[in-house]
Design a protein around this motif. Structure first.
Motif, PDB file in Angstrom:
ATOM      1  N   SER A  86       0.926  -1.410   0.035  1.00 37.22           N
ATOM      2  CA  SER A  86      -0.170  -0.159  -0.038  1.00 37.22           C
ATOM      3  C   SER A  86       1.020   1.430   0.290  1.00 37.22           C
ATOM      4  CB  SER A  86      -1.017  -0.061   1.134  1.00 37.22           C
ATOM      5  OG  SER A  86      -0.255   0.065   2.388  1.00 37.22           O
ATOM      6  N   CYS A  87       2.182   1.063   0.318  1.00 39.65           N
ATOM      7  CA  CYS A  87       2.999   2.338   0.514  1.00 39.65           C
ATOM      8  C   CYS A  87       3.205   2.742  -1.059  1.00 39.65           C
ATOM      9  CB  CYS A  87       4.444   1.784   0.808  1.00 39.65           C
ATOM     10  SG  CYS A  87       4.421   1.629   2.638  1.00 39.65           S
ATOM     11  N   ASP A  88       3.058   1.755  -2.028  1.00 34.76           N
ATOM     12  CA  ASP A  88       3.210   2.311  -3.466  1.00 34.76           C
ATOM     13  C   ASP A  88       2.340   3.274  -3.597  1.00 34.76           C
ATOM     14  OD1 ASP A  88       4.149   2.149  -6.113  1.00 34.76           O
ATOM     15  OD2 ASP A  88       2.809   0.485  -6.469  1.00 34.76           O
ATOM     16  N   SER A 110       2.992   9.646  13.413  1.00 36.97           N
ATOM     17  CA  SER A 110       1.949   8.662  12.630  1.00 36.97           C
ATOM     18  C   SER A 110       2.901   7.728  11.670  1.00 36.97           C
ATOM     19  CB  SER A 110       0.924   9.379  11.939  1.00 36.97           C
ATOM     20  OG  SER A 110      -0.205   8.487  11.352  1.00 36.97           O
ATOM     21  N   PHE A 111       2.560   7.176  10.680  1.00 36.12           N
ATOM     22  CA  PHE A 111       3.286   6.460   9.808  1.00 36.12           C
ATOM     23  C   PHE A 111       4.360   7.155   9.199  1.00 36.12           C
ATOM     24  CE2 PHE A 111       3.032   3.512   5.727  1.00 36.12           C
ATOM     25  CZ  PHE A 111       4.127   2.847   6.392  1.00 36.12           C
ATOM     26  N   SER A 112       5.640   6.475   9.307  1.00 41.67           N
ATOM     27  CA  SER A 112       6.877   7.570   8.819  1.00 41.67           C
ATOM     28  C   SER A 112       6.637   7.742   7.479  1.00 41.67           C
ATOM     29  CB  SER A 112       8.069   6.484   9.049  1.00 41.67           C
ATOM     30  OG  SER A 112       7.783   5.228   9.154  1.00 41.67           O
ATOM     31  N   VAL A 113       6.071   7.004   6.713  1.00 43.86           N
ATOM     32  CA  VAL A 113       5.937   7.178   5.211  1.00 43.86           C
ATOM     33  C   VAL A 113       5.528   8.542   4.850  1.00 43.86           C
ATOM     34  CG1 VAL A 113       5.265   6.435   2.843  1.00 43.86           C
ATOM     35  CG2 VAL A 113       6.474   4.833   4.381  1.00 43.86           C
ATOM     36  N   TYR A 114       4.500   9.120   5.685  1.00 46.30           N
ATOM     37  CA  TYR A 114       3.785  10.140   5.322  1.00 46.30           C
ATOM     38  C   TYR A 114       4.695  11.360   5.252  1.00 46.30           C
ATOM     39  CZ  TYR A 114      -0.197   7.438   7.078  1.00 46.30           C
ATOM     40  OH  TYR A 114      -1.130   6.588   7.455  1.00 46.30           O
ATOM     41  N   ALA A 115       5.772  11.503   6.227  1.00 44.19           N
ATOM     42  CA  ALA A 115       6.765  12.771   5.820  1.00 44.19           C
ATOM     43  C   ALA A 115       7.318  12.363   4.618  1.00 44.19           C
ATOM     44  CB  ALA A 115       7.660  12.373   7.329  1.00 44.19           C
ATOM     45  N   LEU A 185      -7.767   7.421   4.392  1.00 43.50           N
ATOM     46  CA  LEU A 185      -7.645   6.791   5.805  1.00 43.50           C
ATOM     47  C   LEU A 185      -7.005   5.453   5.602  1.00 43.50           C
ATOM     48  CD1 LEU A 185     -11.513   6.476   7.028  1.00 43.50           C
ATOM     49  CD2 LEU A 185      -9.809   8.060   7.710  1.00 43.50           C
ATOM     50  N   ASP A 186      -5.775   5.333   6.255  1.00 41.92           N
ATOM     51  CA  ASP A 186      -4.867   4.392   6.290  1.00 41.92           C
ATOM     52  C   ASP A 186      -5.417   3.308   7.051  1.00 41.92           C
ATOM     53  OD1 ASP A 186      -2.624   2.537   6.181  1.00 41.92           O
ATOM     54  OD2 ASP A 186      -1.196   4.207   6.161  1.00 41.92           O
ATOM     55  N   GLU A 187      -5.954   2.205   6.640  1.00 36.79           N
ATOM     56  CA  GLU A 187      -6.320   1.222   7.389  1.00 36.79           C
ATOM     57  C   GLU A 187      -5.615  -0.026   7.247  1.00 36.79           C
ATOM     58  OE1 GLU A 187     -11.016   2.252   7.680  1.00 36.79           O
ATOM     59  OE2 GLU A 187     -10.617   1.059   5.961  1.00 36.79           O
ATOM     60  N   ALA A 188      -4.320  -0.014   7.369  1.00 45.48           N
ATOM     61  CA  ALA A 188      -3.385  -1.324   7.367  1.00 45.48           C
ATOM     62  C   ALA A 188      -3.739  -2.211   8.392  1.00 45.48           C
ATOM     63  CB  ALA A 188      -1.984  -0.682   7.383  1.00 45.48           C
ATOM     64  N   TYR A 189      -4.346  -1.754   9.529  1.00 46.16           N
ATOM     65  CA  TYR A 189      -4.586  -2.644  10.788  1.00 46.16           C
ATOM     66  C   TYR A 189      -6.222  -2.697  11.013  1.00 46.16           C
ATOM     67  CZ  TYR A 189       0.323  -1.586  11.133  1.00 46.16           C
ATOM     68  OH  TYR A 189       1.763  -1.341  10.954  1.00 46.16           O
ATOM     69  N   SER A 219      -0.290  -6.885   3.694  1.00 45.07           N
ATOM     70  CA  SER A 219       0.987  -7.185   4.421  1.00 45.07           C
ATOM     71  C   SER A 219       0.796  -7.552   6.075  1.00 45.07           C
ATOM     72  CB  SER A 219       2.013  -5.760   4.484  1.00 45.07           C
ATOM     73  OG  SER A 219       2.443  -5.714   3.100  1.00 45.07           O
ATOM     74  N   LYS A 220      -0.330  -7.156   6.662  1.00 54.55           N
ATOM     75  CA  LYS A 220      -0.523  -7.332   7.906  1.00 54.55           C
ATOM     76  C   LYS A 220      -1.371  -8.597   8.232  1.00 54.55           C
ATOM     77  CE  LYS A 220       2.347  -3.886   8.195  1.00 54.55           C
ATOM     78  NZ  LYS A 220       1.902  -2.412   7.977  1.00 54.55           N
ATOM     79  N   ALA A 221      -2.482  -8.494   8.452  1.00 53.75           N
ATOM     80  CA  ALA A 221      -3.371  -9.578   8.663  1.00 53.75           C
ATOM     81  C   ALA A 221      -3.125 -10.492   7.711  1.00 53.75           C
ATOM     82  CB  ALA A 221      -4.864  -9.094   8.861  1.00 53.75           C
TER      83      ALA A 221
HETATM   84  C1  LIG Z   1       2.367  -1.591   7.417  1.00 54.23           C
HETATM   85  C2  LIG Z   1       1.735  -0.437   6.835  1.00 54.23           C
HETATM   86  C3  LIG Z   1       1.201  -0.158   5.774  1.00 54.23           C
HETATM   87  C4  LIG Z   1       1.287  -1.225   4.736  1.00 54.23           C
HETATM   88  O1  LIG Z   1       2.370  -1.207   3.880  1.00 54.23           O
HETATM   89  P1  LIG Z   1       2.588  -1.980   2.756  1.00 54.23           P
HETATM   90  O2  LIG Z   1       3.516  -1.151   1.686  1.00 54.23           O
HETATM   91  O3  LIG Z   1       1.338  -2.354   2.160  1.00 54.23           O
HETATM   92  O4  LIG Z   1       3.393  -3.370   3.234  1.00 54.23           O
HETATM   93  C5  LIG Z   1       0.666   1.186   5.600  1.00 54.23           C
HETATM   94  N1  LIG Z   1       0.245   1.958   6.486  1.00 54.23           N
HETATM   95  C6  LIG Z   1       0.860   1.774   7.720  1.00 54.23           C
HETATM   96  C7  LIG Z   1       0.312   2.641   8.629  1.00 54.23           C
HETATM   97  C8  LIG Z   1       1.426   0.498   8.020  1.00 54.23           C
HETATM   98  O5  LIG Z   1       1.840   0.313   9.253  1.00 54.23           O
END
Ligand SMILES: *Cc1c(COP(=O)(O)O)cnc(C)c1O
Length: 368
Positions: A86-88, A110-115, A185-189, A219-221
């Protein structure tokens, strides 16, 4: 002369990668919120079968995966975006929506990728502190939305603090966000959330707010982190076409597509693992609380533990010592300092034995 890179290369923060993938087998891997169960045999077989055909490109229409998701969630295929994780999709959304002069709003930590999104695009990032219980402060986020805002990111449940918000609060918040602003809405969990109840609960938001995107992952559930597959259920098909326009045509590989389709057929197994994870997180949180530690109310597959005394002004130092001490005991967790807040640990729910090792380590390392 050295190679000259684009400006943004100096701005983009380096993703805080988890360590330990080079270590031996008997390590408690509690740093990356992965599933500690391997994929079901049928899922492995589906990926292996796909490997026998990899002299061909993957299906560029991703038809079986899109159709399986469409059938499961009742969202037309045209409103389902897919990605190499989903990061992609997140990174593509940043490119599609942001540019210099634009603004992106999200909670912090929050999620490090947002920055990454603002840094890569030259947009302005507005980081809104979490509330006193480490939850999103929706009123404060709403107050930061301006005519320049293009994107709002809400992580529910939130990584790294594990907390979640009820849907009615999100619904009321979304009603106040102008329609030109995309809200991811990032619903990874979401599968682990007792507050949401089930992964269908938030779908109603899409019908009421077409500017919303629900970002999900295998990636998670679903336990497919190593294959990289994620998806987004979108309120409008323009989001999907925009993120597709920006990327290379083959962003989910053939093995990942096949495994994801098969994984969707094993909901009973997913459900069993979710139930076990929820029980595990309660046991883990209880264990840490018995050591006298504060633990956030988790709604995800990890817990957020405070390991420093509030009066301690050397939180980062103290936390680093605990993380290093755990590592010496072959227990890997994530340091809060690398995720935006020193003095905390983010610990993935693992096996019972993983938890015993973690708690024994914490007991030995923390001052009494
Ligand atoms: C793990 C995670 C993702 C998912 O990352 P993938 O690229 O799908 O593995 C997305 N958002 C958050 C908040 C996460 O913790």
């Amino acid at each position: 002369m050295a190679i000259e890179y684009a400006q943004r290369i100096r701005r983009i923060p380096t993703y805080p990668v988890a360590a330990g993938y080079d270590l031996g087998a008997d390590v408690a891997m509690l740093a990356a919120n992965e599933s500690h169960w391997p994929p079901a045999a049928e899922v492995v077989e589906a990926a292996a079968a796909a490997l026998r055909g990899v002299h061909r490109y993957p299906d560029p229409a991703y038809a079986p995966l899109r159709e399986a998701l469409s059938a499961r969630y009742g969202i037309p295929s045209s409103r389902i975006a897919l990605g190499n994780g989903s990061c992609d999709i997140l990174l593509a959304a940043g490119e599609a929506l942001l540019e210099p002069g634009a603004e992106v709003v999200y909670a912090w930590p929050s999620f490090s990728v947002y920055a990454h999104l603002a840094a890569a695009s030259g947009a302005r990032a507005i980081e809104v502190p979490l509330d006193g219980e480490d939850r999103h402060d929706l009123a404060a986020i709403a107050a930061e939305v301006t005519v320049a805002t293009r994107l709002v990111l809400v992580c529910n449940p939130n990584n790294p603090t594990s907390t979640s918000l009820p849907l009615d609060e999100l619904d009321a918040f979304l009603a106040g966000v102008p329609q030109h602003v995309c809200v991811i809405l990032d619903e990874a969990y979401c599968e682990f959330s007792l507050r949401l109840g089930d992964p269908y609960a938030s779908l109603g938001l899409l019908a009421r707010h077409p500017n919303v995107v629900l970002l999900r992952t295998f990636s998670k559930a679903y336990g497919l982190a190593g294959l990289r597959a994620g998806y987004a259920l979108c309120g409008t098909d323009t989001f999907r076409t925009a993120v597709d326009q920006l990327r290379q045509p083959f962003y989910v590989n053939a093995a990942a597509q096949a495994a994801a389709v098969e994984a969707l057929r094993h909901q009973d197994e997913v459900e069993r693992r979710v139930v076990a994870t929820v029980a595990g997180r309660q046991a883990l949180a209880d264990g840490a609380r018995q050591l006298g530690l504060w633990v956030a109310e988790s709604d995800a597959n990890f817990v957020w533990i405070r390991v420093h005394d509030a009066a301690d002004d050397r939180a980062a130092e103290h936390e680093a010592a605990v993380v290093a001490g755990l590592r010496e005991r072959d227990v890997l967790v994530r340091a809060g300092a690398s995720l935006g807040r020193a003095g905390y640990l983010r610990v993935t729910v693992g096996s019972e034995r993983d938890h015993e090792r973690l708690l024994a380590g914490l007991e030995a390392l923390l001052p009494h």
